[in-house]
Design a protein around this motif. Sequence first.
Motif: not given
Length: 617
Positions: A94-102, A105-110
Amino acid sequence: MHMILQIFLLLCATARVPSSIPKSSSPYRLLEPPLDTPWTAKVGTSPWPQYPRPQLRRDAWQNLNGIWTYQSASGPNDVKDLPDLPLAQEVLIPSCIEGAISGLQTWGVTHMWFGLTFTVPQDWDSDHRVLLNFEAVDYEATVFINGVQVGSNRGGYFRFSLDVSAHIKRDGPNKLQVFVFDPTDDESIPQGKQTKRLSHIFYTPCTGIWQTVWLESVPKNYITKLDVSGDMEGKMDITVQTLDKRPTNVVVEIQDEHGEIVSHHQLTSDTLSRVQVPSPKLWSPDSPTLYNITVTMENDTVKSYTGFRTISSGWVNGIKRPLLNGKFVFQFGPLDQGYWPDGIHLAPTWDAMVYDIDLIKDLGMNMVRKHIKIEPDLFYEACDRRGLLVIQDMVSMRVHTGARPTDAEQTEWERQLDIMINEHKNYPSIVTWVIYNEGWGQRTDYYPEFKITDRIRELDPTRLIDAVTGWEDHGAGDFLDNHHYADPQCGTPYYSRLSSPYDPQRIGFQGEFGGLGHKPDDRHLWPVEAAVRTINETYEMHADTESYNWRAHVLLDLLRQQIDRYACSGAVYTQTTDVEGEVNGLVTYDRRMIRVDTAQWKMDVKALYDAAAARAI
């Protein structure tokens, strides 16, 4: 000729790869976050191996966390066109795609796809069902197994389970594809502090599969849920819910902390039963005793636990107080946001998660307010086992537009509030539910908190309700809850512009205060310009830790005086950790520098409890 060759190469590069040729994904690698923690490098590629549901445990399960594949989608219609596996890029789940662990580390994807190929353990009973469990996906998930849509879910903080028995192959690989949509604050949904429009107190969003995914083997008719609540008299209410909803014999065995069987009962499923445990050792922050529970129904066995304690309110020397096991216990602890610079909404490891809990306990505090965010179940289990009271907020809706929710948005938000209560009402550590924070997402054309308060009491009559923390208070719930930075105004006859006068028929509480700021060295600072430039919006800034600690001592002593003189029954200090541009934590965002003077803090916290105990005599 050269031009023809260029066109040919371009067509080859953009053509769809034939299914007969195996695709490859960009390999996963742990990215460097703007700020790391001591646990960032320890994540590995098999994260969160712990059993994710501590109050309904079975032996036959398989963790699906690890390397999946991912690719963005252009919009909602992409759900109709299943992409081939593997997808374009490896991602850690598990991870948030905005975080480095993923690894993204990407933003703005819906809109996006996640994919995994898995096999079912060969030793699982072929006559049993196979459940596919997601602990949390933010925000909407549509799930496919081997090309067939098997279910969907809406709500970024809650678990869901799908029976995939009819769609899996037990003797070979299975394709799992998950389509995720997350609008964050483009729509008014339960989102808390997540935003695409960064500001001082709103932070990086979390998108995707951010909690554990796992398989489970269960019989045809199985236990779907346990509702368990034990009180200070040793009475335990238990409901064993089953898939078939037909009355079935169940055996319940309760063991004490030493493993001795203290109570054994034959009950009926899908109906409320009350059993008695003789002379239980009570759960409290000073003695967090838990009792293990084993429930057997036909060929299904699950294990759980509970603590015996009673939460109520009552009059103590003429003042309305919160009571734990019939006694006034002053509640003091930090506002806890649960954000991480490397994992965003998810701590990098279990050890990292419990570091924050242990820090709070080590400083002498007995409570934490989990602020408009819901954690993985393992967080609440850790609070149960360590003896930390939890005030749990409902996740707020969008606030930046100033618009109030529509009727449809309000209905959906209330549906998810019900889910929060039902999923978490068995944890002994949770003592209070919070409905609204500072008017965020709160309807004021009428006062829905009265109806919601009544609804929560139906779902869970064992806890107190803080209907409105901060302001927009209209008299609902058990608390009159004031926010005032930096000085507290706890149960006092004076109050700030946005708050309400103290109501002696309800519990006087300081829902937030403090917020003292200190800019740390750059090595401990979230180095994102949008956050750095908001640092001076902190409620009160200090040039050094000496000034910070002197002022903290003054504020805690002022709180002690209000306990002595007025009707203060508990307080929440802002906050456990720094978060992005907020630099007012007991510890920095990377958890590497404890800002508070530990010895002084322990003495000041003890003075609060001593003052409260003196008022209770």
